[in-house]
Design a protein around this motif. Structure first.
Motif, mmCIF file in Angstrom:
data_model
loop_
_atom_site.group_PDB
_atom_site.id
_atom_site.type_symbol
_atom_site.label_atom_id
_atom_site.label_comp_id
_atom_site.label_asym_id
_atom_site.label_seq_id
_atom_site.Cartn_x
_atom_site.Cartn_y
_atom_site.Cartn_z
ATOM 1 N N GLN A 158 -36.476 57.102 -24.832
ATOM 2 C CA GLN A 158 -36.100 58.271 -25.620
ATOM 3 C C GLN A 158 -37.041 58.452 -26.797
ATOM 4 O OE1 GLN A 158 -31.992 58.203 -26.721
ATOM 5 N NE2 GLN A 158 -32.082 60.106 -27.884
ATOM 6 N N GLN A 159 -37.428 57.372 -27.442
ATOM 7 C CA GLN A 159 -38.367 57.457 -28.565
ATOM 8 C C GLN A 159 -39.729 57.972 -28.109
ATOM 9 O OE1 GLN A 159 -38.838 53.817 -30.746
ATOM 10 N NE2 GLN A 159 -37.310 54.376 -32.261
ATOM 11 N N LYS A 160 -40.165 57.515 -26.941
ATOM 12 C CA LYS A 160 -41.490 57.889 -26.456
ATOM 13 C C LYS A 160 -41.599 59.375 -26.146
ATOM 14 C CE LYS A 160 -43.583 53.857 -26.436
ATOM 15 N NZ LYS A 160 -44.796 53.603 -27.272
ATOM 16 N N THR A 187 -39.547 61.855 -27.370
ATOM 17 C CA THR A 187 -39.038 62.735 -28.421
ATOM 18 C C THR A 187 -40.155 63.139 -29.364
ATOM 19 O OG1 THR A 187 -36.849 61.685 -28.347
ATOM 20 C CG2 THR A 187 -37.373 62.955 -30.305
ATOM 21 N N THR A 245 -42.234 63.881 -32.602
ATOM 22 C CA THR A 245 -42.136 63.250 -33.916
ATOM 23 C C THR A 245 -43.279 63.711 -34.801
ATOM 24 O OG1 THR A 245 -42.106 61.146 -35.107
ATOM 25 C CG2 THR A 245 -43.452 61.245 -33.123
ATOM 26 N N ALA A 259 -44.408 55.265 -36.884
ATOM 27 C CA ALA A 259 -43.981 55.240 -35.489
ATOM 28 C C ALA A 259 -43.859 53.809 -34.969
ATOM 29 C CB ALA A 259 -44.955 56.035 -34.618
ATOM 30 N N MET A 278 -40.725 52.280 -36.306
ATOM 31 C CA MET A 278 -39.535 52.798 -35.632
ATOM 32 C C MET A 278 -39.348 52.174 -34.256
ATOM 33 S SD MET A 278 -37.787 54.677 -37.553
ATOM 34 C CE MET A 278 -36.693 55.370 -36.317
ATOM 35 N N LEU A 279 -40.401 51.589 -33.686
ATOM 36 C CA LEU A 279 -40.249 50.917 -32.398
ATOM 37 C C LEU A 279 -39.353 49.688 -32.502
ATOM 38 C CD1 LEU A 279 -43.873 51.136 -30.900
ATOM 39 C CD2 LEU A 279 -41.816 52.338 -30.126
#
Length: 563
Positions: A490-492, A494, A496, A503, A506-507
């Motif tokens: 989901q982070q990858k 989304t 930003t 970044a 946030m991982l």
């Protein structure tokens, strides 16, 4: 020197933790406070010879001696005084819902097993609400401020029971305890009314010769099965006095005076409460680490007067508590948010809770119910989530221009703010547009989180395969690990606007959340995993079919707005 310190610490820990074990193995540990034989209390000097034999029975150190003394008492010609019980009796009252154990020593509760709920440790034995082997007064102990306090607590009560079993054919039964103090003139009758399909017990106390107020003890940790370290909700005392709910356990003791609706003890799933429905005083006392007691002091009734109250000891079933109409359903804290209750969350939680149970009537599997409910809520918020995603995408596209403006006017804060506002206005971008929809969804997410964490409906409810209890953590950590993987994905995908350093930081969030959710109930993790999976699917569909033919970046414009 360091070696000696280490040896000292090891020996100290061995003594501290091994002391009680050694005492138990040698048979020197103290016995439980409630036993099935008489306690060594000396009778009055005016008692008849059979009572003297009974006194010897009280002091006997073994069961064999007790039996011999009872045989001698049976062979003695003179009968005991009328109405005086000869020995402690222990008996049970069983209904469709629970099995209660009483002793005539003080006419108190020594056990309360819930037949429809099993212990969390082994899943085999019924849940026991009464704390066993405690030195504190047992539930339903009656005391007074006067000289009769000790004899009321420790005296032997005569008992009458007008039923053998409670069922559909015989839904109501009575157990009556009577204490006659003889020369002291103190009389007390406890009449308990049981119902076959209810956790509620009606208690009527009729007294004569008791001076001062009467105190009815609820007990110590009665209703607290597992203290735990609750992430949501408070464990310990709870009361409703003068319309105000108090859930905080005091550091030592506290008094709450006024019109008492109820006073109780609770944990996450179970509770016990006294319901006097009259003016009095609730006494709450911290007896030790994770030990709390509650009692209710009632005004002195008139001569040969009567006091009525009720006892509830059972699960925190929402419908059951709500049917009592005294606010007990508020002990299920659906309104938790950060540091306390939040009315918006509570208002949202109750409708969602009703929908959860409605869906379960069709699925008969709370795991499938959680998945269906999460899908339904996700579909309701699709427009808001699309708006949020679109705003983040727009912010990502103009990010190079934002960075350029920040670099150009880094020494002029006022000019920088004006240029950024102009840039957002020219490109019709709202910098908080990605966060606002999430804020609107937050009460729903928190409410659902609270429901899945607090409701007893999920306790020992199976899902599938290795998940046999949605209220317990995943024994193999499969769900939390998969949930962590979905967070990374989901982070990858989304959009930003963070710089590379932010970044990377946030991982770490997925790893932190994975370790946090390892200890959460499997039902909660299943909800979060389902929500993450649906979010990933929504973002993929949005990227491929909605933003596919849109330009990669907006038209170039300088900070003045000219093309």
């Amino acid at each position: 020197m360091e070696k000696r310190v280490i040896v000292f610490l090891v020996l100290s820990l061995a003594i501290i933790f091994g002391y009680e074990f050694v005492l138990k193995e040698l048979g020197l540990a103290p016995l439980p406070a409630v036993t099935t034989t008489e306690s060594p209390a000396s009778p009055p000097a005016t008692e008849a010879p059979p009572s003297a034999v009974q006194s010897k029975t009280d002091a006997a150190p073994s069961q064999a001696a007790v039996e011999r003394a009872e045989d001698q008492a049976a062979q003695t010609p003179a009968p005991p005084p009328a109405g005086k019980p000869e020995a402690v009796e222990v008996f049970e009252v069983e209904t469709n819902l629970y099995r209660a154990t009483f002793t005539t020593r003080g006419a108190v509760l020594t056990g309360w097993e819930l037949k429809q709920y099993r212990g969390a440790s082994d899943g085999q034995q019924p849940v026991q609400l009464v704390r066993q082997g405690t030195k504190f007064p047992a539930p339903l102990t009656v005391s007074t401020d006067g000289p009769a306090a000790q004899e009321l607590r420790e005296g032997l009560y005569a008992v009458e029971k007008d039923f053998a079993a409670l069922d559909a054919a015989h839904p109501t039964g009575h157990v009556t305890f009577r204490y006659d103090g003889g020369a002291t003139g103190v009389r007390l009758e406890k009449r308990l009314t049981f119902h076959a399909d209810s956790y509620l017990v009606d208690v009527a106390l009729t007294q004569r010769g008791i001076d001062g107020s009467m105190t009815v003890v609820l007990g110590t940790n009665f209703g607290i099965v597992e203290w735990g370290d609750g992430f949501i909700g408070l464990i310990g005392s709870a009361s409703l006095v003068d319309g105000k709910v108090e859930k905080d356990t005091p550091e030592q003791e506290a008094e709450r005076k006024g019109h008492i609706e109820w006073a109780g003890l609770q944990d996450k799933y179970f509770l016990s409460v006294l319901i006097p429905k009259q003016t009095g005083t609730v006494h709450v006392r911290k007896e030790g680490d994770k030990l709390v007691s509650t009692s209710v002091r009632l005004p002195a009734p008139p001569s040969e007067g009567r006091v009525d109250l009720q006892l509830y000891a059972g699960p925190k079933e929402y419908d059951t508590l709500r049917s009592l109409q005294i606010g007990l359903e508020d002990t299920i804290d659906f309104g938790w948010f950060i540091f306390g209750s939040w009315g918006v969350v509570k208002a949202v939680a109750k409708p969602i809770f009703y929908v959860l149970r409605f869906l379960n009537e069709f699925t008969h599997n709370y795991g499938l119910t959680i998945i269906l409910l999460t899908i339904g809520i996700k579909m309701l918020f699709v427009p808001l989530q699309y708006k949020s995603y679109k705003s983040m995408k727009q912010m990502q596209m103009i990010q190079p221009k934002v960075v350029a403006v920040q670099e150009k006017f880094k020494d002029d804060r006022d000019r920088l703010n004006k240029e950024l506002i102009k840039l957002y206005r020219d490109h019709k971008v709202n910098p908080v547009g990605g966060c606002l929809p999430m804020v609107l969804q937050m009460p729903v997410f928190v409410a659902l989180f609270n429901i899945l964490y607090m409701t007893i409906d999920l306790r020992q409810a199976p899902f599938m395969l290795w998940i046999q209890d949605l209220s317990a953590q995943d024994p193999y950590y499969v769900l939390p690990i998969i949930m962590g993987v979905t967070m990374v994905i989901q982070q990858k995908i989304t959009p930003t606007t963070m710089d590379p350093t932010q970044a990377k930081i946030m991982l770490m969030l997925p790893a932190f959340m994975t370790f946090l959710f390892i200890n959460f109930p499997a039902g909660l993790v299943l909800y979060w995993l389902t929500n993450n999976t649906l979010t990933i699917m929504q973002q993929v569909v949005t990227d491929r079919f909605i933003f596919r033919n849109k330009p990669a970046a907006p038209e170039q414009a300088d900070s003045s707005g000219k093309k």
